[in-house]
Design a protein around this motif. Structure first.
Motif, short mmCIF file in Angstrom:
data_model
loop_
_atom_site.label_atom_id
_atom_site.label_comp_id
_atom_site.label_asym_id
_atom_site.label_seq_id
_atom_site.Cartn_x
_atom_site.Cartn_y
_atom_site.Cartn_z
N GLY A 1 -2.33 -0.24 -5.80
CA GLY A 1 -1.80 -0.83 -4.22
C GLY A 1 -1.55 0.05 -2.90
O GLY A 1 -1.78 1.13 -3.47
N PHE A 2 -1.57 -0.63 -2.70
CA PHE A 2 -2.90 0.33 -0.98
C PHE A 2 -1.20 -0.81 0.22
O PHE A 2 -1.99 -2.02 0.30
CB PHE A 2 -2.95 0.24 -0.01
CG PHE A 2 -3.44 0.88 0.72
CD1 PHE A 2 -3.08 1.99 0.94
CD2 PHE A 2 -3.46 0.75 2.54
CE1 PHE A 2 -3.14 3.25 2.10
CE2 PHE A 2 -3.29 1.16 3.30
CZ PHE A 2 -2.72 2.42 3.14
N SER A 3 -0.74 -0.28 0.87
CA SER A 3 0.31 -1.08 1.69
C SER A 3 0.41 -0.07 2.56
O SER A 3 0.44 0.66 3.02
CB SER A 3 2.23 -1.52 1.04
OG SER A 3 2.47 0.01 1.18
N ILE A 4 0.55 -0.95 3.85
CA ILE A 4 1.24 0.22 5.21
C ILE A 4 2.31 0.82 5.19
O ILE A 4 1.83 1.67 5.88
CB ILE A 4 1.54 -1.01 7.03
CG1 ILE A 4 0.15 -2.33 6.54
CG2 ILE A 4 1.79 -0.48 8.17
CD1 ILE A 4 -1.37 -1.49 6.99
N ILE A 5 3.46 1.28 4.60
CA ILE A 5 4.00 1.70 4.34
C ILE A 5 3.44 2.93 3.55
O ILE A 5 4.02 4.39 4.10
CB ILE A 5 5.76 1.41 3.19
CG1 ILE A 5 5.40 -0.21 4.21
CG2 ILE A 5 6.59 2.07 3.17
CD1 ILE A 5 6.91 0.24 5.54
N TYR A 6 2.72 2.55 2.75
CA TYR A 6 2.28 3.88 1.96
C TYR A 6 1.55 4.67 2.98
O TYR A 6 1.50 5.67 3.08
CB TYR A 6 1.40 3.60 0.55
CG TYR A 6 0.82 4.69 0.10
CD1 TYR A 6 1.37 5.88 -0.36
CD2 TYR A 6 0.01 4.64 -0.16
CE1 TYR A 6 1.34 6.83 -1.59
CE2 TYR A 6 -1.12 5.79 -1.05
CZ TYR A 6 -0.40 6.25 -1.50
OH TYR A 6 -0.56 7.49 -2.34
N GLN B 1 -12.16 0.16 -0.76
CA GLN B 1 -10.44 0.27 -1.17
C GLN B 1 -9.59 1.62 -1.19
O GLN B 1 -9.17 1.18 -0.81
CB GLN B 1 -10.61 -0.77 -1.65
CG GLN B 1 -10.38 -2.00 -2.07
CD GLN B 1 -10.15 -3.31 -3.47
OE1 GLN B 1 -9.55 -2.32 -4.26
NE2 GLN B 1 -10.15 -4.06 -2.72
N LEU B 2 -10.47 2.49 -1.86
CA LEU B 2 -10.32 3.57 -1.59
C LEU B 2 -10.46 4.73 0.16
O LEU B 2 -9.63 5.52 -0.48
CB LEU B 2 -10.83 4.80 -2.86
CG LEU B 2 -10.33 4.46 -4.39
CD1 LEU B 2 -11.12 4.76 -5.17
CD2 LEU B 2 -9.57 4.19 -4.50
N VAL C 1 -8.03 7.27 6.06
CA VAL C 1 -8.35 6.85 7.32
C VAL C 1 -7.10 7.51 7.77
O VAL C 1 -6.92 8.18 8.56
CB VAL C 1 -8.21 5.59 7.61
CG1 VAL C 1 -8.36 5.58 9.03
CG2 VAL C 1 -10.26 5.47 6.57
N PHE C 2 -5.56 7.09 6.61
CA PHE C 2 -4.63 7.13 7.33
C PHE C 2 -4.02 8.52 7.76
O PHE C 2 -3.58 9.03 8.00
CB PHE C 2 -3.05 6.30 6.63
CG PHE C 2 -3.55 4.70 6.70
CD1 PHE C 2 -2.57 4.13 8.11
CD2 PHE C 2 -3.97 3.99 6.97
CE1 PHE C 2 -2.11 3.57 8.12
CE2 PHE C 2 -3.89 2.46 6.77
CZ PHE C 2 -3.05 2.47 8.30
N LEU C 3 -4.46 9.59 6.72
CA LEU C 3 -4.26 10.42 5.43
C LEU C 3 -4.68 11.53 7.12
O LEU C 3 -4.53 12.58 7.89
CB LEU C 3 -5.06 11.46 4.54
CG LEU C 3 -4.55 12.78 4.12
CD1 LEU C 3 -2.82 13.04 3.90
CD2 LEU C 3 -5.19 13.18 2.83
#
Length: 285
Positions: free
Chosen positions: A150-155, A204-205, A210-212
């Motif tokens: 799962g992926f969330s904005i928090i993560y 999805q991965l 991108v955040f990292l």
């Protein structure tokens, strides 16, 4: 052209180092003689882009593009191999980087233009800080991913902050960005994201990466600016501090070889010689 090839090859070495927990990409940049040029090129780029200083942009990108390409390509090509060798052959892998640092010692010592009380004090402070870091090193083995799917904005925010922290560690010689990700519990996940995306092209991965990546970019540009200012004002003191970090980092990489078999001992010696020769070769490129 020779300069571009040189930066590309050294960028590959930096990329490989950043992928291995316990090995510092900043240290490799330092021992290969491009640390000062690299941090300067990174630090001037944002201001040059804002003010459209084309000469500065060209000068910066002349270094950053081949180094970044080399680092990215080496990580993409060798990530699985690096994880495999570090997991199943950790001693020869670490010894290779020991040899790389040993072969670069003559260059490292030349970076300190004068030795005085301030430089020696900075050296011991750097050595002490690195010794504390090594003491609390929690190098857990690289194992299965803990990613739940799962992926969330928090993560995503967590990965962004991890990227900033890892970038700061990547720039500062002696501190491993990948080790810091390991400590923060995200090294296995990030390895999984990269490897799986390259295998399946599952977009999805891509979102976690991108955040990292955004965190890494912001962290690198911020800390490089600070390092450049310190180099201009306190070069010998700063490099004395870095030298202390690198000496302890070198000692921390040295594994226990007392229980090795003859064949493994031979491969370890060959690995160290390969690292030693690689450092000499890259200094001449």
């Amino acid at each position: 052209m020779r300069g571009y090839i040189s930066y590309f090859i050294k960028g590959m070495a930096i990329g490989i180092a950043n992928a291995i927990p316990g090995v510092s990409g900043g240290t490799i940049a330092f021992v290969l003689g491009i640390y000062e040029k690299l941090t300067y090129a990174i630090s001037i780029l944002p201001n040059a882009l804002i003010k459209l200083k084309w000469d500065d942009i060209k000068e910066s990108l002349k270094i950053l593009i081949p180094v970044a390409l080399g680092a990215v390509i080496s990580i993409v090509l060798f990530l699985k191999l690096i994880n495999y060798t570090f997991t199943y052959y950790p001693i020869p892998t670490r010894i290779f980087f020991v040899g790389l640092i040993l072969g670069s010692f003559p260059f490292i010592t030349k970076t300190v233009e004068e030795f005085n009380f301030k430089v020696f004090t900075a050296f011991f402070i750097g050595a002490f800080i690195m010794a504390v870091f090594v003491y609390f090193d929690i190098n857990k083995p690289i194992g299965e991913t803990t990613y739940s799917g799962g992926f969330s904005i928090i993560y995503g925010i967590k990965l962004f902050l991890c990227g900033i922290a890892a970038a700061v560690a990547m720039v500062i010689p002696g501190i491993s960005g990948s080790l810091l990700l390991l400590i923060l519990g995200e090294y296995e996940n990030i390895s999984y994201f990269i490897s799986s995306f390259l295998d399946t092209f599952n977009f999805q991965l891509l979102m976690p990466l991108v955040f990292l990546g955004l965190g890494i970019i912001i962290g690198i540009f911020t800390i490089s600016k600070l390092v450049t200012i310190l180099i201009k004002k306190y070069k010998s003191v700063l490099f004395g501090f870095v030298l202390g970090i690198i000496i302890v980092s070198f000692l921390s990489l040295w594994p226990n070889i007392s229980s090795l078999s003859i064949s493994m001992l031979a491969s370890t010696v060959i690995s160290m010689c390969a690292g030693f020769l690689a450092a000499i070769a890259m200094e001449k490129i």
